[in-house]
Design a protein around this motif. Structure first.
Motif, mmCIF file in Angstrom:
data_model
loop_
_atom_site.group_PDB
_atom_site.id
_atom_site.type_symbol
_atom_site.label_atom_id
_atom_site.label_comp_id
_atom_site.label_asym_id
_atom_site.label_seq_id
_atom_site.Cartn_x
_atom_site.Cartn_y
_atom_site.Cartn_z
ATOM 1 N N ARG A 408 0.812 -6.498 16.046
ATOM 2 C CA ARG A 408 -0.501 -6.745 15.452
ATOM 3 C C ARG A 408 -1.649 -6.353 16.384
ATOM 4 N NH1 ARG A 408 0.208 -9.846 10.933
ATOM 5 N NH2 ARG A 408 -1.917 -10.670 10.945
ATOM 6 N N GLN A 465 11.438 -12.998 9.244
ATOM 7 C CA GLN A 465 10.720 -11.723 9.268
ATOM 8 C C GLN A 465 11.057 -10.953 10.534
ATOM 9 O OE1 GLN A 465 6.641 -13.072 6.990
ATOM 10 N NE2 GLN A 465 7.101 -13.914 8.992
ATOM 11 N N GLU A 468 8.090 -6.950 9.266
ATOM 12 C CA GLU A 468 7.395 -6.706 8.007
ATOM 13 C C GLU A 468 6.005 -7.354 8.066
ATOM 14 O OE1 GLU A 468 11.857 -7.204 7.267
ATOM 15 O OE2 GLU A 468 10.272 -8.391 8.222
ATOM 16 N N HIS A 469 5.007 -6.621 7.637
ATOM 17 C CA HIS A 469 3.614 -7.099 7.681
ATOM 18 C C HIS A 469 3.170 -7.415 9.105
ATOM 19 C CE1 HIS A 469 3.888 -7.462 3.305
ATOM 20 N NE2 HIS A 469 5.042 -8.070 3.495
ATOM 21 N N PHE A 479 5.429 -14.218 2.193
ATOM 22 C CA PHE A 479 5.910 -12.923 1.730
ATOM 23 C C PHE A 479 7.384 -13.024 1.338
ATOM 24 C CE2 PHE A 479 2.348 -11.229 4.488
ATOM 25 C CZ PHE A 479 1.574 -10.790 3.414
ATOM 26 N N ARG A 577 -4.636 -12.460 -2.392
ATOM 27 C CA ARG A 577 -4.138 -11.158 -2.836
ATOM 28 C C ARG A 577 -3.194 -11.335 -4.021
ATOM 29 N NH1 ARG A 577 -1.909 -8.961 2.662
ATOM 30 N NH2 ARG A 577 -0.755 -7.403 1.458
ATOM 31 N N HIS A 579 0.007 -9.134 -6.197
ATOM 32 C CA HIS A 579 0.937 -8.009 -6.084
ATOM 33 C C HIS A 579 1.740 -7.858 -7.363
ATOM 34 C CE1 HIS A 579 0.341 -7.233 -1.792
ATOM 35 N NE2 HIS A 579 0.287 -8.539 -1.643
ATOM 36 N N ASP A 584 5.106 -2.572 -6.227
ATOM 37 C CA ASP A 584 4.768 -2.762 -4.810
ATOM 38 C C ASP A 584 5.718 -3.783 -4.190
ATOM 39 O OD1 ASP A 584 3.417 -2.805 -2.368
ATOM 40 O OD2 ASP A 584 1.904 -4.248 -3.076
ATOM 41 N N ALA A 586 7.094 -4.017 -1.359
ATOM 42 C CA ALA A 586 6.837 -4.348 0.047
ATOM 43 C C ALA A 586 5.577 -5.173 0.223
ATOM 44 C CB ALA A 586 6.742 -3.068 0.877
ATOM 45 N N GLU A 587 4.891 -5.482 -0.885
ATOM 46 C CA GLU A 587 3.638 -6.265 -0.842
ATOM 47 C C GLU A 587 2.635 -5.632 0.140
ATOM 48 O OE1 GLU A 587 4.697 -10.822 -1.342
ATOM 49 O OE2 GLU A 587 6.223 -9.809 -0.124
ATOM 50 N N ALA A 588 2.518 -4.329 0.039
ATOM 51 C CA ALA A 588 1.647 -3.587 0.957
ATOM 52 C C ALA A 588 0.353 -3.128 0.303
ATOM 53 C CB ALA A 588 2.392 -2.363 1.497
ATOM 54 N N ASP A 589 0.264 -3.194 -1.031
ATOM 55 C CA ASP A 589 -0.900 -2.655 -1.738
ATOM 56 C C ASP A 589 -1.480 -3.728 -2.660
ATOM 57 O OD1 ASP A 589 -2.791 -0.925 -2.701
ATOM 58 O OD2 ASP A 589 -1.429 0.118 -4.076
#
Length: 637
Positions: A408, A465, A468-469, A479, A577, A579, A584, A586-589
């Motif tokens: 990050r 995790q 991811e993210h 997530f 957010r 989703h 999507d 991957a929950e990226a957008d």
């Protein structure tokens, strides 16, 4: 001259004991006085010995009676840590104590007032220090409940029921693609002989709320617990073990996570509750918190692990032996041995039983034993010198947190350097999953050998995790990597090889197991029956809820809405957010979170939230959570 020297050392020891007594009372109070005095006095011994050598100087023994100076010198040495409590750093505080002791030796003359009574002080201090050691020898943790009570109620005719929870087991570790060399024959056997889904849904990324849903059949709003630092409101909850016990089943549990211990609130309904695999380190660590960085002993030993070993061995020997000194690698084998012993006893009783079995593996530290250690990661080569696995325990969770900071950071070089190390931890985690598979096979074989019908459900409480993210571990998001868990069901009334069309949820465990045991459905459960009479019943389209201390999510028909709690403000959640998981995964957008109908759906659901007014956890639960790496905001630190 010799007599004068002995008298001076005597008074030095008397003063040292008085200073140690003052320090122990200030830090530990009356309840911990004996152990606190033992540490304060014992830690002062090197300084006391050095000062006694100074007393060999002839000028310090001339000039008549000089008991007051040595007494004050000893008191200054032993009480030096008190200066830390008023703002001095440890080294300056020690220096101030030493300077005060020297000043007393060289400048203070004359007798100590009441020196006749003071002459008995050194033996009294020895007795008090011995009392601290004796207290440790006599202090034993409460033994686990291991004896089944006599029963006079009629024995029912239902099957045995086994519920297995595997801590931190994400769904794709079992049902997803596998790296070369990873074989999971026992998990595959369950999928082949029973019903499964690509994943089930957990109500949280944390242990306590997920297990409350699993064991009560209530969703996260109905029981109200969001995190590991919320008190378990056992007095208003009906646990699955209570329902089976009331219906005539024997009830037993073997657990290995301190957050599920009997005194946390998870023991209701169990006749036998074996939590002996939970490390008994709470009293030791609480004691260490009081002395670390503010005692002579902690300054002398410097290293935390050495300090812990000395304190545990001398003052908490039985706590140290009760699970806490055992390695984390291969811990599940000890859990299995306890479970097999219970199964032998339960199988000898014609009465059916309910057994809850919890495995701590593959929770961090990541690492296992032969033949699984290195099974997948051996080809990676040696790790960096500052990224090594403990031979007894594995890769510590703090290494994962360090990698999360790198991921990050926004620094491409740090991110690139972190990714192969993340993969190393992921493979070590999967090696633990392979080890758990071996333990599951042992349990299945023993159950089959009894010849008795049994229903078995295996789930994870939450996932884990691995980058991811930009996240590691758990408790820090909702997530998919954390809320997707295995859900494998086998037994009479469950069709072999069947797959649910929609994902089951942990709240479905209670109604499903009761139905397969032939028991009536209680009113008010959040879950649904998933199999009965040889037919699979896919859960209907429904809203799934998840929560932790900071976040809340809704999920329905492939859509997922995430929000943050508003800390008492209205509305209670702040949309974050949205989703479309089909488009999507991957929950990226993310899409705009204010899209209808999600805010209105959340408002309707939150009317039944029972978190308001829920007490925070007691000291023991807070301490266990902290030891597992959780902070009071839910995340692992």
């Amino acid at each position: 001259m010799r007599t004068a020297y002995v008298r001076s050392v005597w008074w030095l020891a008397a003063g040292c004991g008085a200073g140690a007594l003052a320090d122990a009372l200030a830090v530990h109070g009356a309840a911990g006085l004996a152990r606190g005095f033992t540490v304060a006095a014992g830690g002062s011994l090197p300084a006391l010995a050095a000062t006694a050598l100074l007393l060999l100087a002839p000028r310090l023994r001339r000039g008549g009676e000089r008991s007051l100076g040595p007494f004050l010198a000893g008191a200054a040495l032993a009480a030096a840590p008190l200066a830390i409590d008023i703002g001095l750093a440890p080294i300056p505080a020690a220096g101030a104590g030493g300077a005060a002791a020297l000043a007393a030796l060289f400048l203070v003359r004359g007798p100590l007032p009441g020196r006749r009574a003071g002459a008995v002080l050194p033996p009294l201090w020895l007795a008090l220090a011995a009392g601290g050691l004796l207290q440790g020898a006599l202090d034993r943790p409460a033994p686990p409940l291991r004896s089944f009570p006599d029963r006079s109620d009629p024995a029912p005719a239902g099957p045995d029921v086994v519920l297995i929870s595997v801590d931190t087991l994400r769904a794709d570790a079992v049902t997803g693609p596998r790296p070369p060399g990873l074989e999971l024959p026992s998990f595959d056997r369950l999928r082949r002989e029973g019903a499964s889904a690509p994943f089930g849904l957990a109500p949280s990324g944390l242990t306590v709320p997920s297990h409350l849903t699993l064991l009560t059949g209530l969703d996260c709003l109905e029981h109200g617990v969001r995190g590991n630092f919320d008190r378990v409101p056992a007095e208003r909850l009906d646990f699955l073990a209570e329902r089976f016990r009331a219906a005539g089943w024997r009830t037993a549990a073997v657990i290995s996570n301190g957050l599920l211990a009997r005194d946390i609130g998870f023991g209701d309904g169990f006749e036998v509750f074996d939590d002996s695999e939970v490390p008994r380190l709470g009293p030791i660590r609480r004691f260490l918190r009081r002395i670390e960085g503010r005692s002579w002993l902690s300054l002398l030993l410097a290293d935390h692990s050495r300090l812990e070993r000395v304190v545990a061995l001398a003052l908490f020997p039985h706590h140290r032996r009760a699970g806490g000194g055992a390695p984390e690698r291969g811990r599940g084998a000890r859990t299995t041995e306890l479970a097999l012993g219970l199964l032998d006893e339960l199988a000898a009783d014609p009465r059916p039983f309910f057994l809850f079995l919890h495995y701590m593996d593959p929770h961090d530290p990541y690492g296992t034993v032969a033949p699984f250690d290195g099974l997948l990661s051996r080809g990676l080569g040696p790790p960096p010198a500052d990224f090594t696995a403990d031979p007894r325990h594995g890769y510590d969770g703090h290494l994962a947190i360090r990698l999360e900071e790198d991921l990050r950071s926004g620094d491409p070089a740090r991110i690139a350097a972190a990714r192969p190390l993340v993969e190393r931890l992921r493979l070590a985690y999967l090696e633990e999953v392979a080890f758990v598979d071996r333990q599951l096979g042992r349990v299945l074989d023993r159950l089959d050998s009894t010849g008795r019908p049994f229903v078995l459900l295996l789930v994870g409480d939450h996932g884990e995790q691995f980058g991811e993210h930009g996240l590691m571990k758990h408790g820090n998001s909702l997530f998919e990597e954390l809320v997707r868990v295995p859900f494998l069901l086998r037994g009479p009334g469950v069709p072999a090889g069947a797959v649910w069309e929609r994902p089951p949820a942990l709240e479905d465990a209670v109604p499903t197991l009761l139905a397969l045991a032939g028991l009536e459905q209680p009113a008010g459960l959040s879950g649904r029956v998933l199999a009965v009479g040889g037919r699979l019943q896919s859960p209907p389209p429904r809203l799934h809820l998840a929560a932790d201390d900071e976040r809340f999510s809704l999920r329905r028909e492939g859509w997922k809405w995430l929000a943050f709690w508003s800390d008492g403000a209205l509305p209670p959640v702040r949309p974050w957010r949205l989703h479309d998981l089909a488009a999507d995964p991957a929950e990226a957008d993310p899409l705009p979170p204010t899209t209808a109908p999600w805010p209105d759906l959340a408002a309707r659901e939150l009317v039944r939230d029972r978190h308001a007014g829920l007490e925070r956890a007691g000291e023991e639960q807070r301490f266990v959570a902290g030891e597992l790496g959780y902070t009071d905001g839910g995340e692992e630190d």
